[in-house]
Design a protein around this motif. Structure first.
Motif, PDB file in Angstrom:
ATOM      1  N   LEU B 210       0.822  -1.211   0.000  1.00 55.52           N
ATOM      2  CA  LEU B 210       0.000   0.000   0.000  1.00 55.52           C
ATOM      3  C   LEU B 210       0.859   1.265   0.000  1.00 55.52           C
ATOM      4  CD1 LEU B 210      -2.779   1.408   0.278  1.00 55.52           C
ATOM      5  CD2 LEU B 210      -2.526   1.194   2.748  1.00 55.52           C
ATOM      6  N   ILE B 211       1.814   1.321   0.925  1.00 60.63           N
ATOM      7  CA  ILE B 211       2.645   2.538   1.038  1.00 60.63           C
ATOM      8  C   ILE B 211       3.512   2.715  -0.213  1.00 60.63           C
ATOM      9  CG2 ILE B 211       4.479   3.644   2.388  1.00 60.63           C
ATOM     10  CD1 ILE B 211       1.649   3.742   3.684  1.00 60.63           C
ATOM     11  N   ASN B 212       4.056   1.625  -0.720  1.00 56.54           N
ATOM     12  CA  ASN B 212       4.823   1.701  -1.962  1.00 56.54           C
ATOM     13  C   ASN B 212       3.987   2.276  -3.102  1.00 56.54           C
ATOM     14  OD1 ASN B 212       7.626   0.493  -2.176  1.00 56.54           O
ATOM     15  ND2 ASN B 212       6.626  -0.956  -0.826  1.00 56.54           N
ATOM     16  N   GLN B 213       2.781   1.764  -3.247  1.00 56.10           N
ATOM     17  CA  GLN B 213       1.936   2.197  -4.359  1.00 56.10           C
ATOM     18  C   GLN B 213       1.490   3.652  -4.192  1.00 56.10           C
ATOM     19  OE1 GLN B 213       1.048   0.451  -7.228  1.00 56.10           O
ATOM     20  NE2 GLN B 213       2.593  -1.009  -6.571  1.00 56.10           N
ATOM     21  N   LEU B 214       1.216   4.064  -2.946  1.00 55.01           N
ATOM     22  CA  LEU B 214       0.852   5.463  -2.712  1.00 55.01           C
ATOM     23  C   LEU B 214       2.005   6.383  -3.096  1.00 55.01           C
ATOM     24  CD1 LEU B 214      -0.975   5.075   0.733  1.00 55.01           C
ATOM     25  CD2 LEU B 214      -2.048   5.866  -1.393  1.00 55.01           C
ATOM     26  N   LEU B 215       3.217   5.984  -2.736  1.00 56.51           N
ATOM     27  CA  LEU B 215       4.395   6.787  -3.085  1.00 56.51           C
ATOM     28  C   LEU B 215       4.578   6.841  -4.601  1.00 56.51           C
ATOM     29  CD1 LEU B 215       6.814   5.445  -0.328  1.00 56.51           C
ATOM     30  CD2 LEU B 215       6.081   7.827  -0.542  1.00 56.51           C
ATOM     31  N   ILE B 216       4.388   5.707  -5.257  1.00 55.77           N
ATOM     32  CA  ILE B 216       4.552   5.662  -6.712  1.00 55.77           C
ATOM     33  C   ILE B 216       3.503   6.543  -7.374  1.00 55.77           C
ATOM     34  CG2 ILE B 216       4.274   4.168  -8.744  1.00 55.77           C
ATOM     35  CD1 ILE B 216       5.481   1.889  -6.954  1.00 55.77           C
ATOM     36  N   GLN B 217       2.275   6.466  -6.879  1.00 55.89           N
ATOM     37  CA  GLN B 217       1.189   7.262  -7.456  1.00 55.89           C
ATOM     38  C   GLN B 217       1.485   8.763  -7.367  1.00 55.89           C
ATOM     39  OE1 GLN B 217      -2.610   7.342  -5.356  1.00 55.89           O
ATOM     40  NE2 GLN B 217      -3.684   6.888  -7.249  1.00 55.89           N
ATOM     41  N   ASP B 218       2.141   9.168  -6.280  1.00 53.93           N
ATOM     42  CA  ASP B 218       2.400  10.594  -6.100  1.00 53.93           C
ATOM     43  C   ASP B 218       3.441  11.130  -7.069  1.00 53.93           C
ATOM     44  OD1 ASP B 218       0.433  11.161  -4.338  1.00 53.93           O
ATOM     45  OD2 ASP B 218       1.647  11.109  -2.540  1.00 53.93           O
ATOM     46  N   GLY B 219       4.228  10.256  -7.657  1.00 53.37           N
ATOM     47  CA  GLY B 219       4.956  10.637  -8.856  1.00 53.37           C
ATOM     48  C   GLY B 219       6.317  11.290  -8.709  1.00 53.37           C
ATOM     49  N   PHE B 220       6.707  11.750  -7.533  1.00 52.15           N
ATOM     50  CA  PHE B 220       8.048  12.346  -7.468  1.00 52.15           C
ATOM     51  C   PHE B 220       8.904  11.713  -6.385  1.00 52.15           C
ATOM     52  CE2 PHE B 220       6.673  14.983  -3.960  1.00 52.15           C
ATOM     53  CZ  PHE B 220       5.360  15.283  -4.264  1.00 52.15           C
ATOM     54  N   TYR B 221       8.609  10.446  -6.096  1.00 48.85           N
ATOM     55  CA  TYR B 221       9.435   9.689  -5.157  1.00 48.85           C
ATOM     56  C   TYR B 221      10.102   8.537  -5.907  1.00 48.85           C
ATOM     57  CZ  TYR B 221       6.410  12.100  -1.828  1.00 48.85           C
ATOM     58  OH  TYR B 221       5.725  13.054  -1.126  1.00 48.85           O
ATOM     59  N   LYS B 222      11.308   8.214  -5.476  1.00 45.22           N
ATOM     60  CA  LYS B 222      11.988   7.030  -5.998  1.00 45.22           C
ATOM     61  C   LYS B 222      12.015   6.045  -4.838  1.00 45.22           C
ATOM     62  CE  LYS B 222      16.417   5.851  -8.232  1.00 45.22           C
ATOM     63  NZ  LYS B 222      15.957   4.498  -8.223  1.00 45.22           N
ATOM     64  N   VAL B 223      11.223   5.014  -4.918  1.00 44.33           N
ATOM     65  CA  VAL B 223      10.984   4.131  -3.784  1.00 44.33           C
ATOM     66  C   VAL B 223      11.872   2.899  -3.833  1.00 44.33           C
ATOM     67  CG1 VAL B 223       9.203   3.015  -2.414  1.00 44.33           C
ATOM     68  CG2 VAL B 223       8.565   4.822  -4.017  1.00 44.33           C
ATOM     69  N   THR B 224      12.548   2.616  -2.730  1.00 48.38           N
ATOM     70  CA  THR B 224      13.256   1.344  -2.582  1.00 48.38           C
ATOM     71  C   THR B 224      12.595   0.574  -1.450  1.00 48.38           C
ATOM     72  OG1 THR B 224      15.303   2.437  -3.234  1.00 48.38           O
ATOM     73  CG2 THR B 224      15.499   0.264  -2.208  1.00 48.38           C
ATOM     74  N   TYR B 225      12.107  -0.618  -1.773  1.00 45.79           N
ATOM     75  CA  TYR B 225      11.421  -1.442  -0.776  1.00 45.79           C
ATOM     76  C   TYR B 225      12.411  -2.491  -0.280  1.00 45.79           C
ATOM     77  CZ  TYR B 225       8.145  -4.923   1.044  1.00 45.79           C
ATOM     78  OH  TYR B 225       7.494  -5.841   1.836  1.00 45.79           O
ATOM     79  N   TYR B 226      12.724  -2.439   1.018  1.00 43.15           N
ATOM     80  CA  TYR B 226      13.752  -3.337   1.564  1.00 43.15           C
ATOM     81  C   TYR B 226      13.195  -4.682   2.018  1.00 43.15           C
ATOM     82  CZ  TYR B 226      17.041   0.481   1.229  1.00 43.15           C
ATOM     83  OH  TYR B 226      17.854   1.462   0.736  1.00 43.15           O
ATOM     84  N   GLY B 227      11.881  -4.847   1.973  1.00 44.15           N
ATOM     85  CA  GLY B 227      11.288  -6.138   2.335  1.00 44.15           C
ATOM     86  C   GLY B 227      10.895  -6.206   3.801  1.00 44.15           C
ATOM     87  N   VAL B 228      10.528  -7.420   4.233  1.00 45.64           N
ATOM     88  CA  VAL B 228      10.012  -7.638   5.580  1.00 45.64           C
ATOM     89  C   VAL B 228      11.129  -8.119   6.509  1.00 45.64           C
ATOM     90  CG1 VAL B 228       8.307  -8.863   6.968  1.00 45.64           C
ATOM     91  CG2 VAL B 228       7.793  -8.318   4.565  1.00 45.64           C
ATOM     92  N   PHE B 229      11.286  -7.460   7.665  1.00 41.80           N
ATOM     93  CA  PHE B 229      12.288  -7.858   8.644  1.00 41.80           C
ATOM     94  C   PHE B 229      11.614  -8.357   9.915  1.00 41.80           C
ATOM     95  CE2 PHE B 229      14.444  -5.258   5.695  1.00 41.80           C
ATOM     96  CZ  PHE B 229      15.749  -5.712   5.665  1.00 41.80           C
ATOM     97  N   PRO B 230      12.230  -9.350  10.582  1.00 44.25           N
ATOM     98  CA  PRO B 230      11.647  -9.834  11.837  1.00 44.25           C
ATOM     99  C   PRO B 230      11.817  -8.775  12.932  1.00 44.25           C
ATOM    100  CG  PRO B 230      13.768 -10.867  11.452  1.00 44.25           C
ATOM    101  CD  PRO B 230      13.466 -10.050  10.225  1.00 44.25           C
ATOM    102  N   ASP B 231      11.093  -8.956  14.037  1.00 41.74           N
ATOM    103  CA  ASP B 231      11.196  -8.022  15.173  1.00 41.74           C
ATOM    104  C   ASP B 231      12.482  -8.327  15.925  1.00 41.74           C
ATOM    105  OD1 ASP B 231       8.596  -6.812  14.724  1.00 41.74           O
ATOM    106  OD2 ASP B 231       7.757  -8.701  15.417  1.00 41.74           O
ATOM    107  N   ASP B 232      13.580  -7.972  15.326  1.00 44.44           N
ATOM    108  CA  ASP B 232      14.882  -8.354  15.862  1.00 44.44           C
ATOM    109  C   ASP B 232      15.792  -7.135  15.827  1.00 44.44           C
ATOM    110  OD1 ASP B 232      17.080 -10.531  16.366  1.00 44.44           O
ATOM    111  OD2 ASP B 232      17.810  -9.325  14.663  1.00 44.44           O
ATOM    112  N   VAL B 233      16.354  -6.799  16.992  1.00 40.57           N
ATOM    113  CA  VAL B 233      17.122  -5.548  17.115  1.00 40.57           C
ATOM    114  C   VAL B 233      18.261  -5.489  16.108  1.00 40.57           C
ATOM    115  CG1 VAL B 233      18.615  -4.215  18.646  1.00 40.57           C
ATOM    116  CG2 VAL B 233      16.463  -5.161  19.518  1.00 40.57           C
TER     117      VAL B 233
END
Lengths: 405, 405
Positions: B210-233
């Motif tokens: 959702l957040i990736n697509q909202l950023l893409i729709q807004d048109g002036f962001y270059k989005v890098t999606y780093y994926g899902v991380f566990p709850d690990d410090v």
């Protein structure tokens, strides 16, 4: 001098162009959902499982048996024993409570969640200060959507929310229509391609740029811009033949008027046949349509505002109709007119408006400049008002519907 | 159990995040205008010449000397002699008329154009049936815009109209801000990357999508999606360090709650410093912000609707504020509430609404499901209502402002 006879109503023109468009056989393709923003869904997307797939807590608090809390109050709190999950398959019983956070599954035996702020914690027990009903603060299995329900209907133009809900159901790809191939041809001896040198009285092809950008913005068109052609029968014939061969739809810009140099519609008439010649709308009166080698062609004015009106009203509405698009219509708002809007009965008129925030709603300030070449009226507008052809206009202070850009 | 203390007001949070954002030094680049849709203009664009660059006819008709027509009427038409352009530099005098089409230059000597429908043509003369004032039906030189006027101000998000008006002025390129580089990190032991296998109680990363697509729709962001991380410090520390190094802004999703496994804000606090921790808004209460290695980080909830609210209200408003964007705000409409909307005083509340056409305006039907995980509430909405934190809600039938998607 040629004259535009037989102008037809806007709705009739939309209907006629939609009929021509509906002969296009749409192709479909499978896209990764992350690449499908703005594309049109070709077959309905159904949920493969319930979401959520189990009851979850909707708040931070304690899972309890609701009955235990029925007589709880600030003055006579109910005491419950805190239990902990020893084996990961906990069941709680009467008199017990289990700590949960938003999104956690509800342990068996519990039928509600009491909110943290309605409790006091004391080591291994909690005091409940407020009753909670059965089912209280629980997100039920399938609450967002149930297995088999339609997540995204056919004909949806995909936005970020649609793509996210498909992702929540684990979908990797979505079946969409291939982009419609649209060829754009600009015409006019006095029109110069952007970037070339220009003499006084010559104009850059801002209309071509405008229509190209509008098509790109809409997201499911593949646009080929053929450039500017002179008002020459031979050159235009060749250009049109090439464009209909390579595209699903062709838009021509300019040459729709009634002077001797306006030849594009004549060429189209000779090559195929006119669908209509002129519409009872302002601006955009000379908007016309033809079929060439079985392909629908829409002839828009060369003036930017008139071309925009034809695109907005005839083209977009016909596309929505022909392909049953669900959310390709403009958003609307209602606003109070800051000035009288007169209309010439017999014409459906499109007036650009600037929207301002009034004390108790929106105020629409119309651009009354008649020139259909006045691009700045579009730049500074936030929407437009449509005046039906059978009324003499709207009064100052009247509340009117505004189609928003 | 951790507790969110020191929640701040929505406006204060927007202000604080905008201050953090304003430390970003925006880079600029020159783009071809045709490639600049949705990008932000970095320096104002001024007109290099008047448009139009000469007086033009706004209609099809005849250029005349207005004075000749002052006593014209249906019953006593005025007769004018039709003259033709012999050398391309025609001047007309009193008693003469010259045929023009929309857009044609006005010949010297003429000061107005009488519309074709207000005349009768008779071989080499015309009969004028109606007076025309001086300047009547003429598009004046510079009517659309004058040389030196601002065509597109700095901070404009470019739409098709802006690009067309730049094209009309012969501009080939435009100076825009480089895309803002935004890194997105999803967190959560129970979150699964789309496409992988999933067990009951695990959820696909729909919030990340959702957040990736909202950023893409807004048109002036270059989005890098780093994926899902566990709850690990350790894992989150590394991911955050990498993301702030490679981006201008980082958004984290999830881990903002108060359970033991919610560690992302703690990590951020250790690596840099908290800007704020929790906002008086619903949904999106745990929305937080930190600075890591000098880069602004916004911590959004992992629940899609709460994350969307944080994005919509904190992120977008702060971006608009920090970079002085002129048209990055949502369109608004006013609508009548179909139901009462209660509010918990102290919280600014965001309610998704479905809009329907009523008899005399729009009707807003609210989605009252409290679950901030209910994505379908966004899918089926057309906008949202903001209830200020100091009121107890809105009554049924009240007219409220709706921010449109």
């Amino acid at each position: 001098m040629k004259i535009l006879r037989d102008l037809i109503e806007v709705d009739t023109a939309v209907e006629a162009f939609a009929r021509a468009l509906s002969k296009i056989s749409l192709r479909t393709e499978s896209l990764r959902i992350g690449e499908a923003l703005g594309r049109v869904v070709a077959s309905e997307v159904k949920a493969e499982f319930d979401f959520p797939d189990q009851d979850r807590s909707a708040v931070d608090g304690y899972a309890v048996v609701a009955e235990d809390t029925y007589y709880a109050s600030q003055y006579s709190p109910v005491e419950l024993r805190l239990v902990h999950d020893r084996r990961g398959d906990l069941c709680i019983g009467k008199g017990e409570a289990f700590e949960v956070f938003t999104g956690n599954p509800i342990p068996c035996g519990a039928d509600s969640v009491v909110m943290k702020e309605d409790t006091v914690r004391e080591k291994d027990k909690i005091l409940v200060l407020k009753p909670v009903p059965v089912g209280g603060n629980i997100s039920r299995k399938g609450e967002d959507y149930a297995k088999g329900s339609i997540l995204v209907p056919k004909g949806t133009v995909l936005n970020p929310f649609h793509i996210a809900i498909m992702a929540s159901n684990g979908l990797k790809t979505v079946e969409v229509f291939e982009e419609l191939r649209i060829g754009v041809i600009s015409t006019g001896n006095e029109i110069v391609s952007p970037g070339l040198a220009r003499k006084q009285g010559e104009y850059y092809d801002s209309t071509g740029v405008l229509i190209n950008q509008l098509l790109i913005q809409d997201g499911f068109y593949k646009v080929t811009y053929y450039g500017v052609f002179p008002d020459d029968v031979k050159a235009l014939t060749e250009a049109l033949e090439e464009a209909v061969l390579e595209n699903d739809i062709v838009l021509t810009l300019g040459g729709t008027g009634v002077s001797e140099s306006d030849v594009v519609v004549e060429v189209a008439e000779k090559k195929g046949g006119l669908v209509f010649r002129g519409v009872k709308m302002r601006p955009g009166r000379p908007t016309s349509s033809s079929m060439i080698n079985g392909k629908p062609v829409l002839h828009l004015s060369g003036y930017p505002v008139a071309a925009w009106t034809g695109y907005e009203v005839i083209f977009r509405r016909a596309v929505a109709k022909a392909f049953n698009l669900l959310n390709y219509n403009r958003r609307v708002a209602f606003a109070k007119l800051a000035r009288r809007l007169p209309n010439q009965v017999g014409y459906q008129t499109y007036i650009r408006v600037q929207l301002k925030m009034g004390e108790d709603g929106l105020i629409a300030e119309p651009y009354m400049l008649r020139g259909s070449g006045v691009l700045s009226s579009l730049v500074f507008s936030q929407g437009y008002v449509e005046i039906p052809s059978n009324i003499e206009g709207y009064e100052k202070g009247e509340i009117v519907k505004v189609f928003l850009f």
